[in-house]
Design a protein around this motif. Sequence first.
Motif, PDB file in Angstrom:
ATOM      1  N   MET A 639       0.831  -1.188   0.000  1.00 15.82           N
ATOM      2  CA  MET A 639       0.000   0.000   0.000  1.00 15.82           C
ATOM      3  C   MET A 639       0.869   1.242   0.000  1.00 15.82           C
ATOM      4  O   MET A 639       1.785   1.365   0.820  1.00 15.82           O
ATOM      5  CB  MET A 639      -0.923   0.012   1.228  1.00 15.82           C
ATOM      6  N   VAL A 640       0.595   2.171  -0.934  1.00 13.16           N
ATOM      7  CA  VAL A 640       1.265   3.461  -0.975  1.00 13.16           C
ATOM      8  C   VAL A 640       0.182   4.534  -0.935  1.00 13.16           C
ATOM      9  O   VAL A 640      -0.736   4.519  -1.770  1.00 13.16           O
ATOM     10  CB  VAL A 640       2.133   3.624  -2.242  1.00 13.16           C
ATOM     11  N   VAL A 656      -2.793   0.109  -4.091  1.00  9.10           N
ATOM     12  CA  VAL A 656      -2.474  -1.195  -3.511  1.00  9.10           C
ATOM     13  C   VAL A 656      -2.005  -2.087  -4.651  1.00  9.10           C
ATOM     14  O   VAL A 656      -2.779  -2.379  -5.586  1.00  9.10           O
ATOM     15  CB  VAL A 656      -3.674  -1.817  -2.786  1.00  9.10           C
ATOM     16  N   ALA A 657      -0.757  -2.486  -4.598  1.00  8.44           N
ATOM     17  CA  ALA A 657      -0.160  -3.267  -5.681  1.00  8.44           C
ATOM     18  C   ALA A 657       0.020  -4.712  -5.248  1.00  8.44           C
ATOM     19  O   ALA A 657       0.219  -5.004  -4.055  1.00  8.44           O
ATOM     20  CB  ALA A 657       1.182  -2.661  -6.076  1.00  8.44           C
ATOM     21  N   ASP A 687     -13.696   9.402  -5.488  1.00 13.69           N
ATOM     22  CA  ASP A 687     -13.896  10.423  -6.515  1.00 13.69           C
ATOM     23  C   ASP A 687     -13.330   9.962  -7.851  1.00 13.69           C
ATOM     24  O   ASP A 687     -13.783  10.411  -8.912  1.00 13.69           O
ATOM     25  CB  ASP A 687     -13.228  11.741  -6.085  1.00 13.69           C
ATOM     26  N   ALA A 688     -12.316   9.104  -7.800  1.00  9.70           N
ATOM     27  CA  ALA A 688     -11.766   8.502  -9.010  1.00  9.70           C
ATOM     28  C   ALA A 688     -11.079   7.220  -8.613  1.00  9.70           C
ATOM     29  O   ALA A 688     -10.572   7.089  -7.500  1.00  9.70           O
ATOM     30  CB  ALA A 688     -10.781   9.453  -9.693  1.00  9.70           C
ATOM     31  N   TRP A 689     -11.073   6.237  -9.518  1.00  9.30           N
ATOM     32  CA  TRP A 689     -10.402   4.985  -9.232  1.00  9.30           C
ATOM     33  C   TRP A 689     -10.021   4.318 -10.542  1.00  9.30           C
ATOM     34  O   TRP A 689     -10.487   4.695 -11.627  1.00  9.30           O
ATOM     35  CB  TRP A 689     -11.253   4.061  -8.372  1.00  9.30           C
ATOM     36  N   GLY A 690      -9.150   3.315 -10.437  1.00  6.74           N
ATOM     37  CA  GLY A 690      -8.744   2.630 -11.641  1.00  6.74           C
ATOM     38  C   GLY A 690      -7.821   1.481 -11.328  1.00  6.74           C
ATOM     39  O   GLY A 690      -7.425   1.240 -10.177  1.00  6.74           O
ATOM     40  N   ILE A 700      -4.138  -1.250  -8.093  1.00 10.43           N
ATOM     41  CA  ILE A 700      -5.496  -0.705  -7.988  1.00 10.43           C
ATOM     42  C   ILE A 700      -5.406   0.565  -7.150  1.00 10.43           C
ATOM     43  O   ILE A 700      -4.799   0.565  -6.079  1.00 10.43           O
ATOM     44  CB  ILE A 700      -6.446  -1.716  -7.328  1.00 10.43           C
ATOM     45  N   TRP A 701      -6.003   1.626  -7.670  1.00 16.55           N
ATOM     46  CA  TRP A 701      -5.872   2.915  -6.988  1.00 16.55           C
ATOM     47  C   TRP A 701      -7.215   3.621  -6.896  1.00 16.55           C
ATOM     48  O   TRP A 701      -8.146   3.324  -7.645  1.00 16.55           O
ATOM     49  CB  TRP A 701      -4.864   3.809  -7.713  1.00 16.55           C
TER      50      TRP A 701
END
Length: 734
Positions: A639-640, A656-657, A687-690, A700-701
Amino acid sequence: MRTEASSLPPVGEVLSALRTGMWHWDTAAGTVALDAEAARLIGLPANAITLTESAVRARFHPVDWNEIDGIVSLAVAEKTLAEARLRIMDEQGRVIRTVRSRSKPTYHRENGSYELIGTLQEVTEQPPGAAARSPVTGDWRRSREAFLLDAGRALAEARSTAEVLRVAAGLSMPGFSPDGLAVFGVEGDHLTVIGHHGHAPGEESPFMAMPLDTDYPAAEVCRTGRAVYLSSPTAYRNRYSAAWPLAQRFGRQSWAFIPLVVAGRTIGAWMAAFAYRVTFTPDERSVLTTVARMLAQALSRAVAAETERELTDGLQRSMLPTLAPQIPGMSVAARYVPTGGGLQVGGDWYDMIPLPSGRIALVIGDVQGHDVRAAGLMGQLRIALRAYASEGHRPDAVLSRASRFLTGVTDSIPYESAGRAQRGESPTEPRFATCLYVEADPRTGVLEIARAGHPDPAIRMDDGTVLMRPTAGGLPLGIDPDADYPTTRIVLERGETMLICTDGLIETGGHDLDTGWSRIRTTLEAHRGDNLEELADSLVQAVHGPSSHHTTGPLADRREDDIAVLLLRRSGRPASATPARRTFFTVAQAEPHRIASVRQQLRELLHDWSDPDQVDSAVLMVSEMATNVLVHTDGDALMVAEVAGEPGRRTLRVEVADGSDDLPHKREPGELASSGRGLVLMELLADAWGVDPRGQGKSIWFEQYERSTEQPDSTEAETAEPETPEPEDGGGDI
């Protein structure tokens, strides 16, 4: 042929002719034997008789009888005769005569009893004016008792030799006060002057280093342990003709030299000199002897305390390192505060070690216990760690070797314990130690950390945000010689400060780990500026009040545990005026419980985020993301999290990678499904994800844009979704 001695009449006839009675008092038997004359003098028929103590006590004035114990004790201490003036009472409580008693006391150490053989002789009663000044009157006794109480209290509170001497010089004895005082000590076979009052500086020179066999009163007192009273210059000159010229120039009229005795050993002598004639009555000698006993005890305590402080300072100087004055790109500050009691040196320590690679190692640790043995083990362990680090070993190898070393040192303890038990002493158990080892690269700010059962470090960011940095760790040193100590790597950004400390800073004052860290966090967040020395003082002061670099004395007496603190700051400022906050965290497949630490890290990062609902949403999403990595992949979750921008308009981005190439797919779980809601939550809350594919694996962010709590999120208002509870250890499928 008759000898000269045979012409003398019997002793009894002589005493009877002189109207002098004889008596024998045995305190062990509780009886007093009187001859006929002694019985007559105390108001009984003139016949030899043996009475109980209580029967004899009834014939004496109660005030005078109460003085007898003190007079006898003084005579035993001084090895002199016990003399007293006693008033005889009749059955109606009237004084019928006054007698003078003189006796030779013998003390029986085996049962603590006295045996006295003495004489009684009637004396003329003193006139009223003289009686009022008699040492046995009530007024004098009350003032004497008050004086001794005050003197004992003042001497008991004195903490140094100089303070003891100041108290002794300020004593005002009832009815008589010396104007010159001197305290003599013994060094080898010579007399020395510890301190004096009423004499000019330098006047003590002739008495310094005086051999004990010198014909001088203080030397005789130290040799024999007996007091010397000189009531006049003539008495001084006749008895000590060789030393008289030394004393004559001071112009004194009377002198008392009294032994200073501690635990049956004469440690010196106290001189009280008077500018007027003093007869040194038994009551006056009793006061002087009592003061001398209190003075001896006070001096003994002061000398022991000063020796202890000197030893403590020496141990601290030898065991605590000197920090490097300059480290390119970094600055360091440290504090050590010992616990109260004992030598005030315990098992806590810190160290800073230059490494062959050009890096530096910072070490902090805590050996179990707060005694001399803990301090000794600490010294050995510190040297071992420094040796292993100087050889160039990595942090994990340094701690592994140190654990084997401490295990080997304590292997001999069971044998020692058996020997102590045979001697009736309490056994000594093996000790362990916690430790945190940090290898720092001043150029890049990279920190490689190995931890052995020690509290985690804390990072204070440039804007005051404080994060706990959970690190991988192993068992405390000395428990398992084959224990492993994994290494955690973090980067200390410019302007950030790392705090490492022992648990004394955290848990003192009734705090546990959580509340103690909360107190430290408050202090770290409130600090302004770059001065690490001020921050170190603030941390210790938050726990115990004002302190110095190494605190001892009354403040240290209140310590519950040793405290060691190390601060490391990376110099410089971030390039941006509003630097980004960031943290990262790895959750291994075998450590699903650390997802709770991920949530805590994110909350600490968002401690000043304006909308608490957004914080809850972010914590829920990162918990879902990390849990799904552990459930649906074979790798670890990294997690970053980063917060960037101006306060009130900031952006939170969390990634989270994992190492899996399988991309998540949106699902439509049923009402009773236990998984499949991850992407649905992110669509609702973020508000945004991808999802970003990588060379190996994916990331995944999501992003959250800070908003005021007065502006409700339109999406949340429209959907009116119920609040989703935060999972304890993970969530369902994405």
